[in-house]
Design an enzyme around this catalytic site. Structure first.
Site, short mmCIF file in Angstrom:
data_model
loop_
_atom_site.label_atom_id
_atom_site.label_comp_id
_atom_site.label_asym_id
_atom_site.label_seq_id
_atom_site.Cartn_x
_atom_site.Cartn_y
_atom_site.Cartn_z
CG ASP A 192 6.06 5.07 -12.34
OD1 ASP A 192 6.64 3.98 -12.47
OD2 ASP A 192 4.82 5.18 -12.38
CE LYS A 232 -5.07 -2.06 1.47
NZ LYS A 232 -5.19 -0.64 1.04
CB SER A 252 -0.97 -0.03 1.18
OG SER A 252 -1.97 0.93 1.02
#
Length: 519
Positions: free
Chosen positions: A324, A338, A313
Site C-alpha cells: 500500500d 487471514k 496473517s
C-alpha cells in the site's frame, strides 16, 4: 437404586443452576451488555446432570465441561480456541520459539515420520540426522499409524531425558537406532544470505518473540558483507504469521517513521486501533528499540517481497503495508487470507481462551479476510508452473471462516477445485518418490528457487517470467465458501511451520501445508 441416581442427578442440576444464577447476577452487576440466557444455561445444566447420572459408564465431569467450552468456542470461527493446560503450554512455546525436544522439523511420508530438516546446533543435528531420514520407531513405539501430533508428543519431554529414534536412511538402504538427549531448542525464525554481489535474501519463517532481534542481526550481517546493497528480497512464503508487534516492527524497518502499518476494528473499543511505524507501537515494555541499529539505507533499498498461499496473517500485514505504501514489489501468488485478530485471555494460571476480537485492515482500508494479498507480479513456483499450489489450504477453505464484512460462512462444495486437488495429490505422491535433486519444487532460497530468481531479475530491471495461469482470486461471496479440506503433506523441498495480534497476544498457527515444528 434408580431413584437414588435421579435424586443425585437433580441435586447436581440444582447446584449447577444455582451457580449459573450467581454468574448471571455477577454479569449484570458488572454492567455486561446483555444478561446471560438463564433458561438455556439451565437446560445445559440439565443435560450435564443427565449425562453424569444416566450415561452407560462414569464420565469425568471436568472433561465434560472442558469439551463443552471447547465446542462453544470452536463453533465461532476456525481461529478461536479454548486452551487447556497442555495446549496452552504448547501454544506459548510456539510463539517464543523455544521448546524442549530433539530439534527437527518433520512431516509425514508413507505413514512414517520424515525429517525435513534438523535445526542447526540441536541434539538431532549433532547426532547426524539428515533431511529425508524416515523415523520408523520412537523408543519402543512403531510410528506407522501415529498421527504427526502423537509423534511430536512422544519425541518431546523433559530436558536431559533420552529418546531412541529408529532411522531408515533411503540413500544408504539401512536402518539404525539413534539415541538423543532432549534439551531446550531455540528455533531460528530468520534465515538469509547474499545471493550474488549486491543482492541478498532474507526469509522469515514465523513471527516469534525473537524474530525482530534475529532480523536485525541478519540485516547487519548482510550489510557488513555488502555495504552497498543494491536490492533485497524479503521472503514470506509459507510464513503463517505470529505476533503483531513483530509484524509492525519488520514493516517499520522499511517504512517512513509513523507510517500506518495496519488498523483493527472490532466490537470492543480496545479492538479499534491503529498501528504505526513508531517504537510506541512495536517496542516491548522495557526493551530497547532494536530498529535504531539498522543501516539507514534499509529504508530505501529496492525491495521485493515473495508471498504465496501459505503466507498468512502477520505475513499479510507486512506485505499489505509495504504494498500500500508502494515500498516494495509483491511477487508470487495470492496469500492465505487471514484478516482477523485473536486475543488470548487467561482463565487461570494454566488455561486460556483465544478468541477473535477484530478484523484488520491494510493502510488503504482494505480487508483481506478470505481473499488475501494480491501480488503486483504473479510468478509460478517453478518454470513449469505451480503444480501443487492447489493443495495449500486457504482461509476460504475453512468452515465457519469470517467474511470480509459481518458474520461467518458455512462450507459449500467446489467440485472443480476438489477434482484439481485430487489430481495434484496424485502428482505429489509421484514426486515424493523422486530424489531431492529431481523434484519440481526445490528448497526455498536455494540456487534453484525459481521465484527467488525472478525476484532478483525484478530488482535488476531484467525480464521476469510472469505466470500465464495464476489469476486474482476474488473474495468468496456470502454462502459460497469452498469445501473445507484436510491439510496435505508439505510440498517437496518447501517445508514450512505453521497467523498477527496485539502484543503480547500471539496469533494462531494453522493452515498452510506445513511440516511440524521441531519436536
Amino acid at each position: 437404586m434408580g431413584q437414588k441416581l435421579k435424586i443425585a442427578g437433580w441435586i447436581s442440576i440444582g447446584a449447577f443452576a444455582g451457580a449459573l444464577t450467581m454468574v448471571q447476577l455477577q454479569a449484570v452487576a458488572r454492567g455486561g451488555p446483555t444478561p446471560l440466557p438463564l433458561e438455556q444455561l439451565q437446560q445445559f445444566a440439565a443435560v450435564f446432570g443427565i449425562v453424569k447420572t444416566d450415561y452407560v459408564e462414569a464420565v469425568d465431569e471436568k472433561k465434560l465441561i472442558t469439551d463443552a467450552i471447547s465446542g462453544m468456542v470452536s463453533s465461532l470461527d476456525p481461529h478461536s480456541q479454548y486452551f487447556d493446560e497442555k495446549t496452552f503450554k504448547e501454544f506459548r512455546e510456539g510463539t517464543t520459539g523455544r521448546f524442549v525436544g530433539v530439534g527437527i522439523e518433520i512431516t509425514q511420508e508413507d505413514g512414517l515420520v520424515k525429517v525435513v530438516s534438523p535445526i542447526e546446533g540441536s541434539p538431532a543435528y549433532r547426532a547426524g540426522l539428515k533431511p529425508s531420514d524416515l523415523i520408523t520407531r520412537i523408543d519402543d513405539t512403531a510410528v506407522r499409524g501415529l498421527s504427526l501430533n502423537d509423534a511430536v508428543k512422544r519425541m518431546r519431554g523433559e530436558a536431559g531425558t533420552k529418546v531412541t529414534l529408529t532411522i531408515f536412511r533411503k540413500d544408504e538402504n539401512r536402518t539404525f537406532p539413534v539415541t538423543v538427549t532432549r534439551e531446550e531448542i531455540k528455533t531460528q525464525s530468520v534465515k538469509g544470505r547474499v545471493v550474488e554481489p549486491g543482492y541478498a535474501w532474507i526469509r522469515l519463517t514465523q513471527f516469534q518473540e525473537r524474530t525482530v532481534e534475529d532480523f536485525v542481526r541478519k540485516v547487519q550481517e548482510i550489510y557488513a558483507d555488502q555495504p552497498k546493497l543494491k536490492g533485497l528480497v524479503l521472503d514470506l512464503r509459507n510464513d503463517p504469521g505470529g505476533l503483531l508487534d513483530a509484524a509492525v516492527a519488520v514493516s517499520a524497518a522499511f517504512l517512513p517513521d509513523n507510517a500506518l502499518v495496519v488498523s483493527t476494528k472490532g466490537q470492543l473499543p480496545d479492538s479499534n486501533s491503529e498501528y504505526r511505524a513508531t517504537p510506541a507501537d512495536y517496542q516491548r515494555r522495557g526493551a530497547p528499540d532494536l530498529l535504531r541499529t539498522l543501516p539507514a539505507a534499509l529504508k530505501s533499498v529496492p525491495l521485493v517481497v515473495l508471498v504465496n498461499e501459505g503466507s498468512a496473517s502477520a505475513s499479510e500485514i507486512v506485505s499489505g503495508a509495504l504494498q500500500d505504501h508502494k515500498r516494495a514489489t509483491i511477487m508470487g501468488s495470492q496469500t492465505f487470507g487471514k484478516g482477523s485478530v485473536q486475543t488470548v485471555r487467561a482463565l487461570g494460571p494454566d488455561t486460556g481462551l483465544k478468541i477473535t476480537t477484530a478484523r484488520y485492515y491494510t493502510p488503504s482500508g482494505n480487508s483481506i479476510q478470505a481473499k488475501g494479498i494480491v501480488p503486483d507480479v504473479m510468478v509460478d513456483d517453478t518454470k513449469d508452473g505451480s503444480p501443487f499450489a492447489i493443495l495449500r489450504t486457504r482461509e476460504a477453505d475453512l468452515a465457519q471462516h469470517l467474511t470480509a464484512g459481518r458474520g461467518t460462512e458455512a462450507a459449500a462444495v467446489d467440485p472443480e477445485r476438489e477434482k484439481a486437488r485430487q489430481e495434484a495429490l496424485r502428482k505429489l505422491e509421484e514426486e515424493s518418490k523422486k530424489p531431492q535433486s529431481e523434484r519440481k519444487v526445490p528448497e526455498l532460497g536455494s540456487n534453484d528457487d525459481f521465484q527467488l530468481q525472478q525476484a532478483i531479475n525484478q530488482l535488476k530491471g531484467q525480464p521476469v517470467v510472469v505466470s500465464k495461469t495464476l489469476t486474482e482470486r476474488p473474495a468468496v461471496p456470502e454462502g459460497t465458501a469452498a469445501k473445507p479440506v484436510a491439510t496435505p503433506p508439505a510440498q517437496p523441498g518447501a517445508p514450512a511451520r505453521t497467523p498477527g495480534d496485539k502484543t503480547p497476544v500471539p496469533a494462531e498457527k494453522v493452515e498452510p501445508p506445513a511440516s511440524k515444528p521441531a519436536p
